[in-house]
Scaffold this active site. Structure first.
Site, PDB file in Angstrom:
ATOM      1  N   MET A  23       0.847  -1.193   0.000  1.00 18.56           N
ATOM      2  CA  MET A  23       0.000   0.000   0.000  1.00 18.56           C
ATOM      3  C   MET A  23       0.886   1.247   0.000  1.00 18.56           C
ATOM      4  O   MET A  23       1.035   1.933   1.011  1.00 18.56           O
ATOM      5  CB  MET A  23      -0.911  -0.014   1.223  1.00 18.56           C
ATOM      6  CG  MET A  23      -1.991  -1.072   1.185  1.00 18.56           C
ATOM      7  SD  MET A  23      -3.388  -0.594   0.115  1.00 18.56           S
ATOM      8  CE  MET A  23      -2.945  -1.431  -1.394  1.00 18.56           C
ATOM      9  N   HIS A  24       1.470   1.542  -1.158  1.00 13.58           N
ATOM     10  CA  HIS A  24       2.436   2.636  -1.250  1.00 13.58           C
ATOM     11  C   HIS A  24       1.822   3.969  -0.833  1.00 13.58           C
ATOM     12  O   HIS A  24       2.309   4.641   0.082  1.00 13.58           O
ATOM     13  CB  HIS A  24       2.977   2.728  -2.675  1.00 13.58           C
ATOM     14  CG  HIS A  24       3.729   1.525  -3.130  1.00 13.58           C
ATOM     15  ND1 HIS A  24       5.003   1.227  -2.675  1.00 13.58           N
ATOM     16  CD2 HIS A  24       3.400   0.528  -3.995  1.00 13.58           C
ATOM     17  CE1 HIS A  24       5.423   0.115  -3.249  1.00 13.58           C
ATOM     18  NE2 HIS A  24       4.468  -0.329  -4.054  1.00 13.58           N
ATOM     19  N   ASP A  25       0.769   4.396  -1.512  1.00 20.53           N
ATOM     20  CA  ASP A  25       0.237   5.740  -1.295  1.00 20.53           C
ATOM     21  C   ASP A  25      -0.394   5.910   0.082  1.00 20.53           C
ATOM     22  O   ASP A  25      -0.411   7.021   0.631  1.00 20.53           O
ATOM     23  CB  ASP A  25      -0.789   6.080  -2.381  1.00 20.53           C
ATOM     24  CG  ASP A  25      -0.146   6.274  -3.745  1.00 20.53           C
ATOM     25  OD1 ASP A  25       1.069   6.549  -3.795  1.00 20.53           O
ATOM     26  OD2 ASP A  25      -0.847   6.157  -4.764  1.00 20.53           O
TER      27      ASP A  25
END
Length: 306
Positions: free
Chosen positions: A234-236
């Site tokens: 879940m980068h963002d």
């Protein structure tokens, strides 16, 4: 809990952006004042359409302004090969009549900043083109920015080139300008976002959670179908998580430069962790994450959504 932190979110939705937008809307500690779009994962026309679809899905009363269609000096290199042709393949959103504001993103950001009673926090989870345009056209606005939190960069390996993370690599010149601007920056790069993995067991619970969970599960299944069995990064979401739960992150003050010239290294964030360059720190760089705490927060904030 009353919302206490007013934010502006600059984004390029994008499937993982949808999760971050959900958190920005429904984390009770946050008050999303403006959303702006930029070309990145797909074209700006598509990121704008996707942003409007998401706001309509949640019936969110948040204005959206369309931003830059291209990087400052380079042609756009997008990630449609990851996110699908539309940028949000996998879920059938209903039609709507929403329209973006009749002014470009950097002017919309300027207007919100200048009318705010105190400096505001900007969150950028796409290429930094809009933020650079704001600072180039209205340099005085930097005094109205409390902090810029970005998802971008890396102190090590990249995910778009061997050394460069996607958001920075798409517009290195914009990123270089932003890091030289003197505003306070928190950089949530791949060093932490690669740790921010949601488990297959949790992902499997999303469809029964609420309509948001069902929508995100459909998008995630298209986005990274293999990761639904191995775990999904879940980068963002990390940029939003830092706003609400900064204690989950280990940060270090560093000098960060963005390479713009290298044949193989353009877009690389040179993070001087050991101070070898002798330059003053210009960013707080997130280097480690409390993964269990992050997962607990994600579960809590998604449960707050409709």
């Amino acid at each position: 809990m009353a919302a206490s932190l007013h934010i502006i979110l600059d984004t390029d939705p994008g499937i993982d952006d949808a999760a971050a937008i959900a958190a920005a809307l429904f984390a009770p500690e946050l008050d999303l004042q403006l959303m702006t779009t930029v070309a990145g994962n797909v074209s700006v026309e598509k990121t704008t359409r996707n942003g409007l679809q998401l706001l309509h899905f949640w019936d969110a009363d948040v204005p959206l302004a369309q931003g830059a269609a291209t990087p400052l000096l380079r042609p756009l290199r997008d990630a449609a090969y990851v996110h699908g042709e539309s940028g949000m393949e996998g879920y059938d959103f209903v039609d709507h009549q929403r329209q973006p504001l009749a002014k470009p993103a950097f002017i919309a950001i300027r207007d919100v900043l200048m009318n705010a009673p105190e400096p505001m926090t900007l969150v950028a989870i796409g290429p930094l083109t809009n933020i650079a345009l704001l600072l180039m056209h209205y340099p005085e606005c930097r005094f109205n920015i409390h902090r810029l939190v970005i998802m971008g960069g890396s102190a090590g390996r990249g995910n778009f080139t061997p050394n460069a993370e996607f958001n920075i690599a798409v517009d290195p010149e914009a990123a270089a300008h932003v890091f030289r601007s003197g505003i306070e920056i928190v950089m949530c790069g791949l060093d932490v976002t690669n740790q921010a993995v949601l488990t297959p067991e949790y992902l499997a619970t999303l469809p029964a959670l609420n309509k948001t969970g069902g929508m995100l599960h459909a998008l995630f299944s298209h986005y990274r179908s293999g990761s639904m069995q191995s775990g999904l990064r879940m980068h963002d979401l990390c940029a939003i998580a830092w706003l609400v739960r900064p204690e989950l992150f280990t940060l270090q003050s560093c000098f960060v430069a963005v390479e713009t010239q290298g044949q193989y290294t353009a877009g690389t964030t040179v993070v001087d962790i050991e101070g070898r360059l002798g330059q003053p720190a210009n960013a707080q760089v997130a280097l480690a994450l409390d993964v269990d705490g992050f997962r607990q927060w994600v579960a809590e904030v998604f449960a707050c959504a409709p």
